[in-house]
Design a protein around this motif. Structure first.
Motif, short mmCIF file in Angstrom:
data_model
loop_
_atom_site.label_atom_id
_atom_site.label_comp_id
_atom_site.label_asym_id
_atom_site.label_seq_id
_atom_site.Cartn_x
_atom_site.Cartn_y
_atom_site.Cartn_z
N SER A 66 0.84 -1.20 0.00
CA SER A 66 0.00 0.00 0.00
C SER A 66 0.87 1.24 0.00
O SER A 66 2.05 1.21 0.35
N TYR A 115 1.07 -7.72 0.89
CA TYR A 115 0.26 -8.90 0.62
C TYR A 115 1.00 -9.75 -0.40
O TYR A 115 1.62 -9.20 -1.31
N THR A 120 -6.19 -4.45 0.87
CA THR A 120 -5.49 -5.58 0.26
C THR A 120 -6.44 -6.49 -0.50
O THR A 120 -5.99 -7.30 -1.31
N CYS A 162 -5.85 -6.18 -4.08
CA CYS A 162 -4.46 -6.34 -4.48
C CYS A 162 -4.28 -6.99 -5.84
O CYS A 162 -3.54 -6.49 -6.67
#
Length: 130
Positions: free
Chosen positions: A52, A59, A106, A109
């Motif tokens: 992030s 992740y 996430t 992601c």
């Protein structure tokens, strides 16, 4: 113009390491999550890892957990992917892409639809020999 440039690929033996870099420009880097995807010959593109832009949370795909580490240097507008203990199944073209903090969790992601078309870089080839 938005640009993401992946580099650092190459040929390595199984068990070896590589570090990929993704250099970004043309947007407010801190506001974007950055992800690595890869596409192996004859296979669909898959997510590898993401980080992030806000809190640096990360992740990973199950297949790379414990072997790959993603990090970012916001001062350099660059994200890195340290890849250790590589195996032939890691052979692929690796791409980096940026995702707006609007979709910062996430859970987004590896969902490619949340990466705008012009926020993808050209890939870098990683080849792992057995």
């Amino acid at each position: 113009d938005v640009q993401l440039q992946a580099s650092g690929g190459g040929l390595v033996q199984a068990g070896g390491s590589l570090r990929l870099s993704c250099a970004a420009s043309g947007f407010t880097f801190d506001d974007y999550a950055i992800a690595w995807f890869r596409q192996a010959p004859g296979k669909e593109r898959e997510g590898v890892s993401c980080i992030s832009g806000t809190d640096g949370s990360t992740y990973y795909a199950e297949s790379v957990k414990g072997r790959f580490t993603i990090s970012r240097d916001n001062a350099r507008n660059t994200v890195y992917l340290q890849m250790n203990n590589l195996n032939p199944e890691d052979t692929a073209v690796y791409f980096c892409a940026a995702r707006s903090k609007r979709y910062g969790g996430t859970s987004y992601c590896f969902r490619e639809r949340y990466y705008a078309r012009n926020y993808w870089g050209k890939g870098t080839l990683v080849t792992v020999s057995s």
